[in-house]
Design a protein around this motif. Structure first.
Motif, PDB file in Angstrom:
ATOM      1  N   GLY A 200      18.540  -4.594 103.440  1.00 54.06           N
ATOM      2  CA  GLY A 200      18.015  -5.500 104.455  1.00 54.06           C
ATOM      3  C   GLY A 200      18.693  -5.252 105.790  1.00 54.06           C
ATOM      4  N   ILE A 201      18.119  -5.797 106.834  1.00 52.34           N
ATOM      5  CA  ILE A 201      18.715  -5.684 108.159  1.00 52.34           C
ATOM      6  C   ILE A 201      19.767  -6.782 108.273  1.00 52.34           C
ATOM      7  CG2 ILE A 201      18.277  -5.772 110.638  1.00 52.34           C
ATOM      8  CD1 ILE A 201      16.971  -3.411 109.085  1.00 52.34           C
ATOM      9  N   ASN A 202      20.990  -6.389 108.561  1.00 49.24           N
ATOM     10  CA  ASN A 202      22.061  -7.371 108.671  1.00 49.24           C
ATOM     11  C   ASN A 202      23.052  -6.933 109.740  1.00 49.24           C
ATOM     12  OD1 ASN A 202      23.823  -5.456 107.515  1.00 49.24           O
ATOM     13  ND2 ASN A 202      23.276  -6.097 105.475  1.00 49.24           N
ATOM     14  N   ALA A 203      24.193  -7.528 109.760  1.00 48.56           N
ATOM     15  CA  ALA A 203      25.179  -7.281 110.814  1.00 48.56           C
ATOM     16  C   ALA A 203      25.621  -5.823 110.882  1.00 48.56           C
ATOM     17  CB  ALA A 203      26.384  -8.188 110.612  1.00 48.56           C
ATOM     18  N   GLU A 204      25.457  -5.052 109.812  1.00 50.71           N
ATOM     19  CA  GLU A 204      25.884  -3.653 109.869  1.00 50.71           C
ATOM     20  C   GLU A 204      25.091  -2.871 110.913  1.00 50.71           C
ATOM     21  OE1 GLU A 204      24.408  -0.327 106.930  1.00 50.71           O
ATOM     22  OE2 GLU A 204      24.343  -2.243 105.902  1.00 50.71           O
ATOM     23  N   TYR A 205      23.932  -3.385 111.311  1.00 50.36           N
ATOM     24  CA  TYR A 205      23.118  -2.704 112.310  1.00 50.36           C
ATOM     25  C   TYR A 205      23.536  -3.050 113.729  1.00 50.36           C
ATOM     26  CZ  TYR A 205      20.098  -1.167 108.581  1.00 50.36           C
ATOM     27  OH  TYR A 205      19.621  -0.571 107.455  1.00 50.36           O
ATOM     28  N   GLY A 206      24.504  -3.925 113.891  1.00 48.81           N
ATOM     29  CA  GLY A 206      24.999  -4.258 115.221  1.00 48.81           C
ATOM     30  C   GLY A 206      25.790  -3.105 115.810  1.00 48.81           C
TER      31      GLY A 206
ATOM     32  N   GLY B  56      30.659  -4.230 116.530  1.00 51.37           N
ATOM     33  CA  GLY B  56      30.932  -5.569 116.053  1.00 51.37           C
ATOM     34  C   GLY B  56      30.023  -6.624 116.638  1.00 51.37           C
ATOM     35  N   GLY B  57      29.133  -6.233 117.540  1.00 52.44           N
ATOM     36  CA  GLY B  57      28.216  -7.190 118.158  1.00 52.44           C
ATOM     37  C   GLY B  57      27.100  -7.585 117.208  1.00 52.44           C
ATOM     38  N   SER B  58      26.483  -8.710 117.504  1.00 52.29           N
ATOM     39  CA  SER B  58      25.373  -9.191 116.678  1.00 52.29           C
ATOM     40  C   SER B  58      24.052  -8.613 117.169  1.00 52.29           C
ATOM     41  CB  SER B  58      25.287 -10.721 116.753  1.00 52.29           C
ATOM     42  OG  SER B  58      26.455 -11.292 116.239  1.00 52.29           O
TER      43      SER B  58
ATOM     44  N   HIS C 244      24.553  -0.104 127.800  1.00 53.00           N
ATOM     45  CA  HIS C 244      24.003  -1.042 128.779  1.00 53.00           C
ATOM     46  C   HIS C 244      25.132  -1.772 129.489  1.00 53.00           C
ATOM     47  CE1 HIS C 244      19.637  -1.483 129.113  1.00 53.00           C
ATOM     48  NE2 HIS C 244      19.599  -0.867 127.950  1.00 53.00           N
ATOM     49  N   HIS C 245      24.772  -2.636 130.446  1.00 49.88           N
ATOM     50  CA  HIS C 245      25.773  -3.397 131.195  1.00 49.88           C
ATOM     51  C   HIS C 245      26.039  -4.782 130.613  1.00 49.88           C
ATOM     52  CE1 HIS C 245      24.423  -0.849 134.843  1.00 49.88           C
ATOM     53  NE2 HIS C 245      25.381  -0.254 134.192  1.00 49.88           N
ATOM     54  N   ALA C 246      25.080  -5.306 129.820  1.00 46.14           N
ATOM     55  CA  ALA C 246      25.184  -6.666 129.281  1.00 46.14           C
ATOM     56  C   ALA C 246      24.383  -6.743 127.977  1.00 46.14           C
ATOM     57  CB  ALA C 246      24.645  -7.670 130.308  1.00 46.14           C
ATOM     58  N   LYS C 247      24.274  -7.929 127.432  1.00 46.33           N
ATOM     59  CA  LYS C 247      23.538  -8.157 126.187  1.00 46.33           C
ATOM     60  C   LYS C 247      22.125  -7.580 126.295  1.00 46.33           C
ATOM     61  CE  LYS C 247      22.374 -12.419 125.346  1.00 46.33           C
ATOM     62  NZ  LYS C 247      22.354 -13.814 124.906  1.00 46.33           N
ATOM     63  N   VAL C 248      21.723  -6.772 125.313  1.00 48.35           N
ATOM     64  CA  VAL C 248      20.405  -6.140 125.313  1.00 48.35           C
ATOM     65  C   VAL C 248      19.374  -7.149 124.816  1.00 48.35           C
ATOM     66  CG1 VAL C 248      18.998  -4.285 124.350  1.00 48.35           C
ATOM     67  CG2 VAL C 248      21.391  -3.857 124.961  1.00 48.35           C
ATOM     68  N   THR C 249      18.322  -7.354 125.623  1.00 45.70           N
ATOM     69  CA  THR C 249      17.296  -8.340 125.272  1.00 45.70           C
ATOM     70  C   THR C 249      15.896  -7.750 125.162  1.00 45.70           C
ATOM     71  OG1 THR C 249      17.147  -8.908 127.617  1.00 45.70           O
ATOM     72  CG2 THR C 249      18.540 -10.307 126.226  1.00 45.70           C
TER      73      THR C 249
ATOM     74  N   LEU D  80      14.740   3.069 113.660  1.00 48.63           N
ATOM     75  CA  LEU D  80      14.820   1.675 114.079  1.00 48.63           C
ATOM     76  C   LEU D  80      15.784   1.565 115.254  1.00 48.63           C
ATOM     77  CD1 LEU D  80      14.179  -1.366 113.492  1.00 48.63           C
ATOM     78  CD2 LEU D  80      16.212  -1.354 112.014  1.00 48.63           C
ATOM     79  N   ALA D  81      15.312   0.988 116.363  1.00 51.16           N
ATOM     80  CA  ALA D  81      16.175   0.713 117.512  1.00 51.16           C
ATOM     81  C   ALA D  81      16.654  -0.724 117.409  1.00 51.16           C
ATOM     82  CB  ALA D  81      15.403   0.921 118.815  1.00 51.16           C
ATOM     83  N   VAL D  82      17.966  -0.931 117.580  1.00 58.36           N
ATOM     84  CA  VAL D  82      18.556  -2.265 117.483  1.00 58.36           C
ATOM     85  C   VAL D  82      19.459  -2.500 118.693  1.00 58.36           C
ATOM     86  CG1 VAL D  82      19.998  -3.827 116.123  1.00 58.36           C
ATOM     87  CG2 VAL D  82      18.528  -2.184 114.953  1.00 58.36           C
ATOM     88  N   GLY D  83      19.141  -3.554 119.461  1.00 59.35           N
ATOM     89  CA  GLY D  83      19.967  -3.939 120.592  1.00 59.35           C
ATOM     90  C   GLY D  83      20.840  -5.116 120.221  1.00 59.35           C
ATOM     91  N   SER D  84      22.040  -5.144 120.775  1.00 61.15           N
ATOM     92  CA  SER D  84      22.979  -6.203 120.388  1.00 61.15           C
ATOM     93  C   SER D  84      23.629  -6.865 121.595  1.00 61.15           C
ATOM     94  CB  SER D  84      24.062  -5.643 119.469  1.00 61.15           C
ATOM     95  OG  SER D  84      25.011  -4.923 120.205  1.00 61.15           O
ATOM     96  N   ASP D  85      24.397  -7.897 121.303  1.00 57.50           N
ATOM     97  CA  ASP D  85      25.107  -8.609 122.357  1.00 57.50           C
ATOM     98  C   ASP D  85      26.347  -7.858 122.837  1.00 57.50           C
ATOM     99  OD1 ASP D  85      26.809  -9.069 120.220  1.00 57.50           O
ATOM    100  OD2 ASP D  85      26.564 -11.236 120.232  1.00 57.50           O
ATOM    101  N   SER D  86      26.611  -6.675 122.279  1.00 59.33           N
ATOM    102  CA  SER D  86      27.742  -5.866 122.722  1.00 59.33           C
ATOM    103  C   SER D  86      27.331  -4.823 123.764  1.00 59.33           C
ATOM    104  CB  SER D  86      28.409  -5.182 121.527  1.00 59.33           C
ATOM    105  OG  SER D  86      27.496  -4.287 120.925  1.00 59.33           O
ATOM    106  N   ALA D  87      26.139  -5.002 124.371  1.00 58.51           N
ATOM    107  CA  ALA D  87      25.666  -4.173 125.488  1.00 58.51           C
ATOM    108  C   ALA D  87      25.340  -2.741 125.093  1.00 58.51           C
ATOM    109  CB  ALA D  87      26.658  -4.209 126.653  1.00 58.51           C
ATOM    110  N   GLU D  88      24.852  -2.540 123.885  1.00 53.21           N
ATOM    111  CA  GLU D  88      24.445  -1.214 123.442  1.00 53.21           C
ATOM    112  C   GLU D  88      23.196  -1.297 122.560  1.00 53.21           C
ATOM    113  OE1 GLU D  88      28.415   1.485 123.294  1.00 53.21           O
ATOM    114  OE2 GLU D  88      28.055   0.246 121.540  1.00 53.21           O
ATOM    115  N   VAL D  89      22.489  -0.182 122.501  1.00 53.69           N
ATOM    116  CA  VAL D  89      21.358  -0.019 121.596  1.00 53.69           C
ATOM    117  C   VAL D  89      21.723   1.099 120.634  1.00 53.69           C
ATOM    118  CG1 VAL D  89      18.943   0.686 121.396  1.00 53.69           C
ATOM    119  CG2 VAL D  89      19.669  -0.708 123.339  1.00 53.69           C
TER     120      VAL D  89
END
Length: 123
Positions: A3-9, A12-14, A55-60, A28-37
């Protein structure tokens, strides 16, 4: 199957946002609150990170181009937008946009992107 879980962060970001590549059903592309995809290759219940886009900030925002293989548009909360060729890792374009709330590729004109701003304007 996994399943998709925190390991995809990232770092350490969510995970915040994700999208499957429309041309490659194992990417699968996954963006996180640690400013990276992170771009993940997911096969046979295993996931391997193939590429990281900074990235510069949380990816949205994550938005694959619907008609061109390997082109990914990403955006963050600081208004930084990046167009990346996911096959090579090359940054094709960057743009700074304040108050962006939605993005959409124009499927009829190559690399045109429409940007919806918080005040309702479309760029």
């Amino acid at each position: 199957s996994s399943g998709i879980n925190a390991e995809y962060g990232v770092n350490g970001g969510s995970p915040i946002v994700m999208q499957w590549d429309p041309f490659c059903d194992s990417t699968l592309a996954v963006g996180s609150d640690s400013a990276e995809v992170k771009l993940w290759k997911v096969e046979d219940g295993k996931a391997e990170c193939e590429r990281v886009i900074g990235h510069h900030a949380k990816v949205t925002f994550l938005l694959y181009h619907p008609g061109v293989r390997g082109i990914l548009l990403t955006g963050d909360t600081s208004g930084h937008l990046i167009v990346t060729d996911t096959n090579t890792g090359e940054t094709l374009a960057t743009k700074e946009v304040e108050d962006c709330i939605a993005l959409s590729w124009d499927i009829n004109s190559g690399y045109t992107v429409y940007i919806l701003l918080r005040n309702g304007d479309i760029k």
